[in-house]
Scaffold this active site. Structure first.
Site, PDB file in Angstrom:
ATOM      1  N   ASP A 110       0.813  -1.222   0.000  1.00 56.49           N
ATOM      2  CA  ASP A 110       0.000   0.000   0.000  1.00 56.49           C
ATOM      3  C   ASP A 110       0.844   1.267   0.000  1.00 56.49           C
ATOM      4  OD1 ASP A 110      -2.685  -1.029   0.181  1.00 56.49           O
ATOM      5  OD2 ASP A 110      -2.252  -1.613   2.247  1.00 56.49           O
ATOM      6  N   HIS A 150      -0.446  -1.161  -4.611  1.00 56.40           N
ATOM      7  CA  HIS A 150      -1.704  -0.403  -4.581  1.00 56.40           C
ATOM      8  C   HIS A 150      -1.360   1.070  -4.373  1.00 56.40           C
ATOM      9  CE1 HIS A 150      -5.741   0.331  -2.244  1.00 56.40           C
ATOM     10  NE2 HIS A 150      -5.682   1.002  -3.384  1.00 56.40           N
ATOM     11  N   MET A 170      -2.196   4.539  -3.706  1.00 60.39           N
ATOM     12  CA  MET A 170      -3.192   5.495  -3.200  1.00 60.39           C
ATOM     13  C   MET A 170      -2.539   6.875  -3.237  1.00 60.39           C
ATOM     14  SD  MET A 170      -4.666   3.093  -0.175  1.00 60.39           S
ATOM     15  CE  MET A 170      -3.172   2.103  -0.176  1.00 60.39           C
ATOM     16  N   MET A 173     -12.230  -1.462  -3.275  1.00 61.66           N
ATOM     17  CA  MET A 173     -12.017  -1.103  -1.871  1.00 61.66           C
ATOM     18  C   MET A 173     -13.280  -1.432  -1.076  1.00 61.66           C
ATOM     19  SD  MET A 173      -8.940  -0.017  -1.464  1.00 61.66           S
ATOM     20  CE  MET A 173      -9.225   0.097   0.303  1.00 61.66           C
ATOM     21  N   PHE A 187      -6.133   3.501   5.869  1.00 66.97           N
ATOM     22  CA  PHE A 187      -5.682   2.880   7.120  1.00 66.97           C
ATOM     23  C   PHE A 187      -5.990   1.388   7.132  1.00 66.97           C
ATOM     24  CE2 PHE A 187      -6.896   7.250   7.768  1.00 66.97           C
ATOM     25  CZ  PHE A 187      -5.770   7.777   8.384  1.00 66.97           C
ATOM     26  N   ASP A 227     -10.410  -5.415  -0.892  1.00 66.73           N
ATOM     27  CA  ASP A 227      -9.369  -4.856  -0.018  1.00 66.73           C
ATOM     28  C   ASP A 227      -9.964  -4.005   1.096  1.00 66.73           C
ATOM     29  OD1 ASP A 227      -7.005  -3.890   1.046  1.00 66.73           O
ATOM     30  OD2 ASP A 227      -6.581  -2.522  -0.615  1.00 66.73           O
TER      31      ASP A 227
END
Ligand code: DX5
Ligand code: ZN
Length: 225
Positions: free
Chosen positions: A35, A66, A68, A137, A143, A175
């Site tokens: 992440d 991933h 973000m 998601m 978090f 996820d």
């Protein structure tokens, strides 16, 4: 034949002071979920390129990055250089999604688009034929350890239907907030990759946690409508 489920332990929940040992303990997973958070697209910072290189050197598993981040158009190439095997960028952050997918494919990696919980599945209709994976998601990203959003299975079913209509079969990764308790809710709705952060690294015996999640997730497949 029943679909094989993949389990993706999420490095975000590992103890970074002993990264190599932590990664060795989750070697029974099928891919590692990595992440990247930029403090802008999501309200948290995690790790980036150097940490990806370190992770790659300490695992044999494919690494599923991933992103973000707000500027995937600019950053994707750097993550490919650092060894990403699968790259998931957020639909909400991308300016030219087709171009990013082509870039990822040109470099021999697998391309995936991630959707926030509030982004409808139909956003992917123009691009679904080109994707190797879709990341759905099941919490708002940012978090580890958050609560699974209960409406997620409905969205996964919509995505599965859309893929069937297009005659394509990308991996579908769920996820956020997943554990052995609820993994069957996403796999019975069409997900075949289950990400688990706190449910794996929060357990003393990580291999047992992965096996439990796998068993629960696989049981969901047989319930698939
Ligand atoms: C959340 C991340 C997730 C997270 C999952 O923003 O994208 O991948 O690591 O952690 P758990 O499984 O604890 O919800
Ligand atoms: Zn993630």
């Amino acid at each position: 034949m029943l679909e094989e489920i993949k389990i993706a332990p999420s490095v975000l929940s590992a103890d970074f002071t002993r990264l190599a040992d932590e990664l060795a303990e989750v070697a029974t997973g099928d891919m590692l979920h990595f992440d990247v958070m930029d403090g802008h697209f999501v309200p948290n910072l995690s790790f980036g390129l150097d940490f990806l290189r370190a992770t790659k050197s300490a695992t044999e598993l494919p690494v599923d990055v991933h992103l973000m981040i707000s500027n995937p158009d600019e950053m994707v190439e750097k993550y490919l250089d650092a060894g990403a095997d699968i790259v998931s960028f957020h639909f909400e952050a991308a300016t030219h999604a087709h171009r990013i997918v082509s870039l990822i494919h040109d470099r021999g990696a697998k391309a995936s688009v991630a959707l926030n919980p509030a982004t409808p599945v139909y956003a992917l209709d123009p691009i679904i034929d080109e994707l190797d994976m879709v990341l759905v998601m099941t919490v708002d990203p940012g978090f580890a350890g958050q609560r699974f959003i209960e409406s997620s299975p409905r969205k996964l079913r919509q995505l599965r239907r859309m893929c069937d209509e297009h005659g394509v079969n990308p991996l579908i990764e769920a996820d956020g907030g997943l554990s052995a308790k609820n993994a069957s809710e996403v796999t019975s709705a069409g997900a075949n990759v289950v990400v688990a952060g706190s449910a794996v690294f929060g357990a003393k015996d990580r291999a047992a946690a992965i096996a439990d999640i796998r068993r629960a997730a696989q049981a969901g497949v047989s319930k698939m409508a």
